[in-house]
Design a protein around this motif. Structure first.
Motif, PDB file in Angstrom:
ATOM      1  N   VAL A 123      30.093  25.396 -12.714  1.00  0.00           N
ATOM      2  CA  VAL A 123      31.341  24.697 -12.377  1.00  0.00           C
ATOM      3  C   VAL A 123      32.335  25.671 -11.753  1.00  0.00           C
ATOM      4  O   VAL A 123      33.068  25.336 -10.840  1.00  0.00           O
ATOM      5  CB  VAL A 123      31.942  24.034 -13.641  1.00  0.00           C
ATOM      6  CG1 VAL A 123      33.322  23.503 -13.370  1.00  0.00           C
ATOM      7  CG2 VAL A 123      31.026  22.939 -14.118  1.00  0.00           C
ATOM      8  N   GLY A 124      32.328  26.926 -12.244  1.00  0.00           N
ATOM      9  CA  GLY A 124      33.249  27.938 -11.732  1.00  0.00           C
ATOM     10  C   GLY A 124      32.925  28.369 -10.315  1.00  0.00           C
ATOM     11  O   GLY A 124      33.772  28.869  -9.597  1.00  0.00           O
ATOM     12  N   ASP A 125      31.669  28.171  -9.897  1.00  0.00           N
ATOM     13  CA  ASP A 125      31.264  28.588  -8.547  1.00  0.00           C
ATOM     14  C   ASP A 125      31.716  27.614  -7.488  1.00  0.00           C
ATOM     15  O   ASP A 125      31.953  26.517  -7.612  1.00  0.00           O
ATOM     16  CB  ASP A 125      29.737  28.731  -8.459  1.00  0.00           C
ATOM     17  CG  ASP A 125      29.263  29.902  -9.347  1.00  0.00           C
ATOM     18  OD1 ASP A 125      30.095  30.737  -9.694  1.00  0.00           O
ATOM     19  OD2 ASP A 125      28.063  29.913  -9.665  1.00  0.00           O
TER      20      ASP A 125
ATOM     21  N   ASP B 208      25.843  28.852 -18.754  1.00  0.00           N
ATOM     22  CA  ASP B 208      25.307  28.582 -17.425  1.00  0.00           C
ATOM     23  C   ASP B 208      25.949  27.343 -16.797  1.00  0.00           C
ATOM     24  O   ASP B 208      26.286  27.337 -15.622  1.00  0.00           O
ATOM     25  CB  ASP B 208      23.788  28.404 -17.477  1.00  0.00           C
ATOM     26  CG  ASP B 208      23.053  29.709 -17.734  1.00  0.00           C
ATOM     27  OD1 ASP B 208      23.672  30.776 -17.577  1.00  0.00           O
ATOM     28  OD2 ASP B 208      21.856  29.644 -18.095  1.00  0.00           O
ATOM     29  N   VAL B 209      26.103  26.302 -17.607  1.00  0.00           N
ATOM     30  CA  VAL B 209      26.752  25.087 -17.105  1.00  0.00           C
ATOM     31  C   VAL B 209      28.185  25.384 -16.676  1.00  0.00           C
ATOM     32  O   VAL B 209      28.632  24.961 -15.612  1.00  0.00           O
ATOM     33  CB  VAL B 209      26.721  23.961 -18.175  1.00  0.00           C
ATOM     34  CG1 VAL B 209      27.624  22.802 -17.783  1.00  0.00           C
ATOM     35  CG2 VAL B 209      25.302  23.481 -18.412  1.00  0.00           C
TER      36      VAL B 209
ATOM     37  N   GLU C 258      27.044  17.032 -17.937  1.00  0.00           N
ATOM     38  CA  GLU C 258      26.130  18.173 -17.983  1.00  0.00           C
ATOM     39  C   GLU C 258      26.158  18.846 -19.364  1.00  0.00           C
ATOM     40  O   GLU C 258      25.115  19.226 -19.891  1.00  0.00           O
ATOM     41  CB  GLU C 258      26.478  19.187 -16.896  1.00  0.00           C
ATOM     42  CG  GLU C 258      26.114  18.713 -15.508  1.00  0.00           C
ATOM     43  CD  GLU C 258      26.411  19.754 -14.457  1.00  0.00           C
ATOM     44  OE1 GLU C 258      26.241  20.957 -14.730  1.00  0.00           O
ATOM     45  OE2 GLU C 258      26.812  19.350 -13.352  1.00  0.00           O
ATOM     46  N   LEU C 259      27.343  18.980 -19.949  1.00  0.00           N
ATOM     47  CA  LEU C 259      27.450  19.565 -21.284  1.00  0.00           C
ATOM     48  C   LEU C 259      26.782  18.669 -22.321  1.00  0.00           C
ATOM     49  O   LEU C 259      26.104  19.145 -23.230  1.00  0.00           O
ATOM     50  CB  LEU C 259      28.914  19.812 -21.648  1.00  0.00           C
ATOM     51  CG  LEU C 259      29.620  20.914 -20.869  1.00  0.00           C
ATOM     52  CD1 LEU C 259      31.116  20.910 -21.180  1.00  0.00           C
ATOM     53  CD2 LEU C 259      29.019  22.270 -21.174  1.00  0.00           C
TER      54      LEU C 259
ATOM     55  N   ARG D 185      23.946  28.577 -26.568  1.00  0.00           N
ATOM     56  CA  ARG D 185      25.127  29.273 -26.032  1.00  0.00           C
ATOM     57  C   ARG D 185      24.910  29.684 -24.584  1.00  0.00           C
ATOM     58  O   ARG D 185      25.783  29.520 -23.739  1.00  0.00           O
ATOM     59  CB  ARG D 185      25.437  30.509 -26.873  1.00  0.00           C
ATOM     60  CG  ARG D 185      26.064  30.201 -28.187  1.00  0.00           C
ATOM     61  CD  ARG D 185      26.292  31.473 -28.980  1.00  0.00           C
ATOM     62  NE  ARG D 185      26.729  31.180 -30.330  1.00  0.00           N
ATOM     63  CZ  ARG D 185      26.647  32.016 -31.332  1.00  0.00           C
ATOM     64  NH1 ARG D 185      26.139  33.224 -31.157  1.00  0.00           N
ATOM     65  NH2 ARG D 185      27.070  31.671 -32.531  1.00  0.00           N
ATOM     66  N   ALA D 186      23.743  30.236 -24.291  1.00  0.00           N
ATOM     67  CA  ALA D 186      23.437  30.665 -22.926  1.00  0.00           C
ATOM     68  C   ALA D 186      23.423  29.479 -21.965  1.00  0.00           C
ATOM     69  O   ALA D 186      23.923  29.575 -20.833  1.00  0.00           O
ATOM     70  CB  ALA D 186      22.105  31.400 -22.892  1.00  0.00           C
ATOM     71  N   ALA D 187      22.872  28.362 -22.401  1.00  0.00           N
ATOM     72  CA  ALA D 187      22.812  27.172 -21.559  1.00  0.00           C
ATOM     73  C   ALA D 187      24.213  26.633 -21.276  1.00  0.00           C
ATOM     74  O   ALA D 187      24.513  26.238 -20.141  1.00  0.00           O
ATOM     75  CB  ALA D 187      21.958  26.098 -22.219  1.00  0.00           C
TER      76      ALA D 187
END
Length: 116
Positions: free
Chosen positions: A114-116, A109-110, A28-29, A104-106
């Motif tokens: 992952v943290g959720d 968000d990625v 994803e990154l 940076r914002a994208a």
């Protein structure tokens, strides 16, 4: 060929620790890095000076290492147009500068997904 270098602090540490990072996150990154590079290419093409269109058409993404992209032109006069021309267009630099906030914002968000 114009040479604009962007340094990302901590990228080498992340890449060394990549064995511990889930492959889905790395993908994803990497995908977001590709999208950001393509937005830079499109913006640089729009702002590049046009005489015959060769410079615009030569701007592309090359070099696809994981989490790294190179936006470049193979025209020998691209660097001259970028840095030395009296108009001071700076089409590569301006495109990269414009993309920094969106990128940076994208990335944030990625990482939040992952943290959720």
């Amino acid at each position: 060929m114009p040479s604009v270098s962007i340094k990302v602090k901590g990228l080498d540490t992340v890449m060394r620790a990549a064995k511990e990072i889930p492959q889905k996150l790395l993908k994803e990154l990497d995908d977001e890095t590709e999208r950001a590079a393509l937005r830079v290419v499109n913006d640089a093409r729009v702002n590049a000076p046009v005489l015959d269109g060769f410079l615009r058409n030569s701007i592309k993404v090359s070099g696809k290492k994981k989490l790294q992209r190179v936006v470049s032109s193979d025209r020998p006069y691209a660097a001259r147009q970028e840095y030395e021309h009296p108009t001071k267009r700076g089409f590569f630099r301006k495109a990269i500068y414009k993309e920094r906030v969106t990128f940076r914002a994208a990335i944030e968000d990625v990482l939040k997904k992952v943290g959720d």
